[in-house]
Structure formats: C-alpha cells, structure tokens
Design a protein around this motif. Sequence first.
Motif, short mmCIF file in Angstrom:
data_model
loop_
_atom_site.label_atom_id
_atom_site.label_comp_id
_atom_site.label_asym_id
_atom_site.label_seq_id
_atom_site.Cartn_x
_atom_site.Cartn_y
_atom_site.Cartn_z
N LEU A 172 0.87 -1.18 0.00
CA LEU A 172 0.00 0.00 0.00
C LEU A 172 0.91 1.23 0.00
N LYS A 173 1.03 1.87 -1.14
CA LYS A 173 1.99 2.95 -1.28
C LYS A 173 1.59 4.21 -0.53
N ARG A 174 0.30 4.43 -0.41
CA ARG A 174 -0.18 5.66 0.24
C ARG A 174 -1.57 5.40 0.79
N SER A 175 -1.92 6.07 1.89
CA SER A 175 -3.24 5.88 2.48
C SER A 175 -3.68 7.16 3.17
N LYS A 176 -4.88 7.14 3.70
CA LYS A 176 -5.43 8.30 4.40
C LYS A 176 -4.54 8.69 5.57
N THR A 177 -3.96 7.70 6.24
CA THR A 177 -3.10 7.98 7.40
C THR A 177 -1.62 7.96 7.03
N PRO A 268 -5.61 -9.76 19.40
CA PRO A 268 -5.45 -8.64 20.31
C PRO A 268 -5.82 -7.31 19.64
N LEU A 269 -6.29 -6.38 20.43
CA LEU A 269 -6.73 -5.10 19.92
C LEU A 269 -5.64 -4.39 19.13
N GLU A 270 -4.39 -4.44 19.64
CA GLU A 270 -3.32 -3.71 18.95
C GLU A 270 -3.06 -4.30 17.56
N LYS A 271 -3.30 -5.60 17.37
CA LYS A 271 -3.12 -6.20 16.04
C LYS A 271 -4.27 -5.84 15.12
N ILE A 272 -5.47 -5.71 15.67
CA ILE A 272 -6.60 -5.25 14.87
C ILE A 272 -6.34 -3.83 14.39
N MET A 273 -5.81 -3.00 15.30
CA MET A 273 -5.49 -1.61 14.95
C MET A 273 -4.43 -1.57 13.85
N TRP A 278 -5.69 1.75 12.06
CA TRP A 278 -6.22 2.70 13.03
C TRP A 278 -5.12 3.09 14.01
N ARG A 279 -5.07 4.34 14.36
CA ARG A 279 -4.03 4.82 15.27
C ARG A 279 -4.50 4.92 16.71
N LYS A 280 -5.82 5.01 16.91
CA LYS A 280 -6.35 5.20 18.25
C LYS A 280 -7.24 4.03 18.65
N GLU A 281 -7.15 3.63 19.91
CA GLU A 281 -8.02 2.58 20.43
C GLU A 281 -9.48 2.98 20.33
N THR A 282 -9.75 4.27 20.59
CA THR A 282 -11.14 4.74 20.60
C THR A 282 -11.79 4.56 19.23
N THR A 283 -11.02 4.79 18.17
CA THR A 283 -11.56 4.63 16.82
C THR A 283 -11.88 3.16 16.55
N THR A 284 -10.97 2.28 16.92
CA THR A 284 -11.17 0.85 16.70
C THR A 284 -12.37 0.34 17.50
N LEU A 285 -12.45 0.77 18.75
CA LEU A 285 -13.54 0.32 19.61
C LEU A 285 -14.89 0.85 19.12
#
Length: 315
Positions: A172-177, A268-273, A278-285
């Motif tokens: 993925l060469k470029r993304s929103k983040t 684990p949550l960090e692997k889902i992120m 996703w950079r923030k836990e709140t966004t993932t949750l």
Amino acid sequence: MDVKQFLDDLMAQLDGAFAENTLKAYRSDFKHFANWAISNSLDPLPPKASDLAAYIADMSERQKSATIRRRIDTLGSICFFSGFGSPTKTPEVKIALKKMHRKIGRQQKQAHPLTLDLLEQLLKKCDSSLAGRRNELLLRIGYETMRRSSEICSFCFEDLKTLPNGHFALNLKRSKTDQLGDGKLIPISDLLATKINKWKRRIGATEGRILRSIRKDNKTLGDKLNPASINIILVDLQYRARRRDLPHLSGHSFRVGAALDMLNAGVPLEKIMLRGGWRKETTTLRYLQSWVDNVNPAELQIEECTPIWEVTASN
C-alpha cells in the motif's frame, strides 16, 4: 476578498502537499460555509468565531454531528494555512460544538459488517465472466487488506510482493493515514496472490491497476475502477445473494466485518489496529462497539490468534 479566488490560490498553494480528495473536500466544505455566511449577510473571509458558532447551531438542525465536526475541522485547517489564526479553537466554537453534541449526539451510522460468512455468500455469486472474476478479486482484496475504497482501487499488479517467508503481500503505497507515502506491506493469502496472477494473465496486463472498470458488454476493460463503484457492486452482489434483509453494504463494510472476525478469532486489539490502519483505540472500539456489547480493551489482549489472511486462505 473574492471567495473563489481565495480558494483557487489556497488550493494551488496546497497542491502536492495533500491528496487530491483532501483538497476537494477542503474546497467543498469551505464553499458550504461561505454560501451560508453570504446568505446570512456575513463576510466569510476571514471566518469569525461568532459566525462559526452560529454556523454550528444552524447545521445542528439538519446535519449529522460527524459532518459538522468535519466541516469545522476543515475550516480550522484552512484558517491555519491561510494565516487567519484559529477561530475553531476559541471558547465560542468549542461551546457551540458541545451544545451540538448534547443536542444530536455523536453516534455515527456504522457500515454493515461484511464478515466471513457473508463474504462466502457473495463469492458464490461471482461467475467465471470478466466481471465475475473482477468482483471476486474486489471481495477478497477488500476483506483481506481491510482498506478504504480508494485504497482498494489503488493496488497495482506491481504492488504484489513476495515476502522472505515465501508468502505474499500487497504494497500500500499511500493511504489516508500515510499522506507522505512511507508505504506499508499488507500480508495476503497465497490463494489471493494466485488469483491476482491468474487475473493478470487473463487480461493480458503487465502492470497497472488490479481492479478495473468493465463496460456493459462485459468484454472491454477500463484503466481503473472508480472507488464509488464499489458500493454499487457490493449491493448488486448482495441482492443476487438474496440478502436484501441486510442494510446496503459499502466499501467500509470490509473494514468493519474483518475487524469483527478478528475480534471473534481472539486477535489482540493492537493487532486489529495495526491491520486496519487505526491509530487510536477509541476509533477501533467505535467500530466494534456498534456490533458487540461491552467491548473491553483488557479482554482483547490474547496472545495466540489467527491472522485474518490465514482465516481466509482456506476459502
């Protein structure tokens, strides 16, 4: 100051620093504010805190909170890059936003999850025709990479990479983040890599976009697939799979569905992120809590898990 000239000059200044879609959104959001200001006999340049507070109050009568926040964030960015200061950071604007949230809430309408079981139902509706094989790749790439619609459509044949372990990844060469293009390798199943190579041979391509538009004759390929077409394709497949009982699927359904499957697989949550970007836990949750009751980050810290590309490899 002329609004059109101001926007043209600013967009020219920002050209190359931001993605084209970001600049289009900046222009659209500022024009919305400018039209509102002019219709209320106010000067849109420079935006004033008191006017923005009134703008927020007016939008709260008919707009969603996410739309309002995005427009105010856009105005803050435009003011910053134009040297106008930061009216969006003033107490007046912050109080107006708090009032708006108390009035209409912060909840966003979540895309319906395209989970593995639903994916399998849609895959059965992909025949051996040109469109059928293209749609199969769309489903598999979208689900395995968990990327946004524009990112799914951006993958090229030359982005298929072989990893040191002998498996495969899409670059993925470029993304929103990742606006600066640092790039990211996203592991995919061997099955998907095989299907990408078969598709490449079938259409006689040496490079270029993997996913492409197809004309109504089901014989002529375009150079690329428009991201807006993903929703149309998914809804068509959904109807043909007789899943009209569900809300319409969208490109975002891949991210929600794969995240839910990873959660249920004990990831684990960090692997889902990491997987979803996703950079923030709140966004993932926020993605997960729309579909799972009482999600607790502490309960997601499980050591052993099955990566999503291995989950899909057997299908």
